[in-house]
Structure formats: structure tokens, C-alpha cells
Design an enzyme around this catalytic site. Structure first.
Site, mmCIF file in Angstrom:
data_model
loop_
_atom_site.group_PDB
_atom_site.id
_atom_site.type_symbol
_atom_site.label_atom_id
_atom_site.label_comp_id
_atom_site.label_asym_id
_atom_site.label_seq_id
_atom_site.Cartn_x
_atom_site.Cartn_y
_atom_site.Cartn_z
ATOM 1 C CG HIS A 180 -5.135 -6.009 -0.398
ATOM 2 N ND1 HIS A 180 -6.489 -6.240 -0.050
ATOM 3 C CD2 HIS A 180 -5.813 -6.759 -1.689
ATOM 4 C CE1 HIS A 180 -7.121 -7.455 -0.286
ATOM 5 N NE2 HIS A 180 -6.583 -7.638 -1.613
ATOM 6 C CE LYS B 273 -3.612 -2.241 2.567
ATOM 7 N NZ LYS B 273 -4.471 -2.380 3.220
ATOM 8 C CE1 TYR C 13 -9.314 -2.724 -0.060
ATOM 9 C CE2 TYR C 13 -8.898 -0.945 -0.814
ATOM 10 C CZ TYR C 13 -8.636 -2.255 -0.350
ATOM 11 O OH TYR C 13 -6.951 -2.826 0.415
ATOM 12 C CD GLU D 10 -8.487 -9.577 -3.091
ATOM 13 O OE1 GLU D 10 -9.715 -9.395 -2.432
ATOM 14 O OE2 GLU D 10 -7.621 -9.804 -2.935
ATOM 15 C CG ASN E 240 -3.909 -2.502 6.960
ATOM 16 O OD1 ASN E 240 -3.725 -1.648 5.734
ATOM 17 N ND2 ASN E 240 -4.643 -2.746 7.205
HETATM 18 P P1 ADP Z 1 -8.473 -7.027 5.836
HETATM 19 O O1 ADP Z 1 -6.891 -6.148 4.611
HETATM 20 O O2 ADP Z 1 -7.002 -7.065 6.787
HETATM 21 O O3 ADP Z 1 -8.405 -7.878 5.124
HETATM 22 P P2 ADP Z 1 -10.622 -5.982 6.321
HETATM 23 O O4 ADP Z 1 -10.812 -6.202 4.579
HETATM 24 O O5 ADP Z 1 -11.395 -5.522 7.266
HETATM 25 O O6 ADP Z 1 -8.894 -6.236 6.855
HETATM 26 O O7 ADP Z 1 -10.683 -3.775 5.505
HETATM 27 C C1 ADP Z 1 -9.819 -3.902 4.350
HETATM 28 C C2 ADP Z 1 -8.489 -2.429 4.266
HETATM 29 O O8 ADP Z 1 -9.844 -1.356 4.923
HETATM 30 C C3 ADP Z 1 -7.925 -2.330 5.723
HETATM 31 O O9 ADP Z 1 -6.481 -3.091 5.906
HETATM 32 C C4 ADP Z 1 -7.383 -1.394 6.202
HETATM 33 O O10 ADP Z 1 -7.038 -0.464 5.065
HETATM 34 C C5 ADP Z 1 -8.989 -0.238 5.649
HETATM 35 N N1 ADP Z 1 -9.895 -0.660 7.709
HETATM 36 C C6 ADP Z 1 -10.401 -1.725 7.908
HETATM 37 N N2 ADP Z 1 -10.530 -0.975 8.683
HETATM 38 C C7 ADP Z 1 -10.717 -0.493 9.327
HETATM 39 C C8 ADP Z 1 -10.785 0.715 10.016
HETATM 40 N N3 ADP Z 1 -11.401 0.665 11.252
HETATM 41 N N4 ADP Z 1 -10.615 2.236 10.082
HETATM 42 C C9 ADP Z 1 -10.022 2.429 9.058
HETATM 43 N N5 ADP Z 1 -9.162 2.104 8.376
HETATM 44 C C10 ADP Z 1 -9.070 0.465 7.892
HETATM 45 MG MG MG Z 2 -9.770 -7.772 3.806
#
Ligand code: ADP
Ligand code: MG
Length: 143
Positions: free
Chosen positions: A117, A11, A51, A128, A114
Site C-alpha cells: 500500500h 501486505k 480503508y 495514515e 498486490n
Molecule cells: P492503490 O492501492 O493503488 O492506491 P486503490 O486505492 O484503488 O489502489 O485500492 C486499494 C486497494 O484495494 C488496492 O491496493 C487493492 O489491494 C484493492 N483493490 C483495488 N481494486 C480492486 C479490485 N478491482 N478487486 C479487488 N481488490 C481491489
Molecule cells: Mg489507494
């Protein structure tokens, strides 16, 4: 264990910190073959489409802003049990809750920014990968 493919995105936050190479190296050391990899700057349309499943979530707008802020690296990873193994190497969504040594613990800033992805299922991995790579751009693993 079956050989699988999964999609990784390094990212904008990690690319801005010049950590893409370190993350790709960590993935190779963790047994993944990098079958395809490109650096690209996601358009709003591409990020929103990728997304779309999160469209109703309160953080959707923030997520799209972040993902389109600067370039990313998109990669196809292959190994046995790749989807689950990559989720493990990636760590929990919130870097503060991620295990030591995981990519998100090492390079993530917060639950939004974070570092990486990863696909969450084999079915979604196929969708994807096809979203970013035509089949002829994903070369088979060497040996
Ligand atoms: P993951 O990436 O671990 O699969 P999710 O699919 O739940 O997590 O969420 C997709 C992305 O959305 C996350 O990697 C993060 O960048 C963002 N995200 C998730 N939860 C939050 C939150 N509470 N606040 C802000 N951004 C979030
Ligand atoms: Mg996810």
C-alpha cells in the site's frame, strides 16, 4: 523538491512470501529513509477504519479479509517528493499493468493481492501515518 513522508504497508501476501526484507531493501536503494517500521496483525476494526474510503466499493469485504489474513509491516518513509516517488516505485494497482522493476510487478499477485500500500496524497499520508504511529515513534532521519 520538498522532503515528505508517506505510509507504506507491506501486505500479507508479500509478508507470507518472506519478501518484506527485499521490499524494505528496494525502498532504501530507491532513496527512502525508513523512519519507523513495525510488524503487526491488523484487526478487522483497524483494517476497516484504514480503508473506510473504499467502503462502498464492491471489493471492500475481500480487501478487509485479505488485509487481516496474516501480519503486515507498516512503515513511515521519507525522502524528497516521497508520496509521488513511492507511488512510482510501487507501480500500478494491478501488478499485470505495473512497470518492470516496480514492487508490484516484482512481488504482487493480482489487483487485490498486490504486495504493498502507499498513500495517494500528502494530506492522506499525514492521516495514515498518524493512524498507525504516535509522533514519538517516528524518529527523524539520521544525517
Ligand atoms: P492503490 O492501492 O493503488 O492506491 P486503490 O486505492 O484503488 O489502489 O485500492 C486499494 C486497494 O484495494 C488496492 O491496493 C487493492 O489491494 C484493492 N483493490 C483495488 N481494486 C480492486 C479490485 N478491482 N478487486 C479487488 N481488490 C481491489
Ligand atoms: Mg489507494
Amino acid at each position: 523538491m520538498a522532503v515528505e513522508r508517506t505510509l507504506s504497508i507491506i501486505k500479507p501476501d508479500a509478508v507470507e512470501k518472506n519478501k518484506a526484507g527485499a521490499i524494505l531493501a528496494l525502498l532504501e536503494e530507491s532513496g527512502f529513509k525508513i523512519l519507523a517500521c513495525k510488524r503487526t496483525h491488523l484487526s478487522r476494526q483497524v483494517a476497516e477504519g484504514f480503508y473506510a474510503v473504499h467502503k462502498a466499493r464492491p471489493f471492500f469485504g475481500e480487501l478487509v479479509e485479505f488485509m487481516t489474513r496474516s501480519p503486515v509491516f507498516v512503515a513511515v518513509l521519507e525522502r524528497d517528493d516521497a508520496v509521488a516517488q513511492y507511488r512510482k516505485v510501487m507501480g500500478a494497482t494491478d501488478p499485470a499493468k505495473a512497470d518492470a522493476g516496480t514492487i508490484r510487478k516484482l512481488y504482487g499477485g493480482n489487483v487485490g493481492e498486490n504486495a504493498v500500500h502507499g498513500s495517494d496524497s500528502l494530506d492522506n499520508a499525514k492521516i495514515e501515518i498518524a493512524y498507525f504511529f504516535p509522533a514519538n515513534e517516528v524518529a527523524p532521519a539520521a544525517g
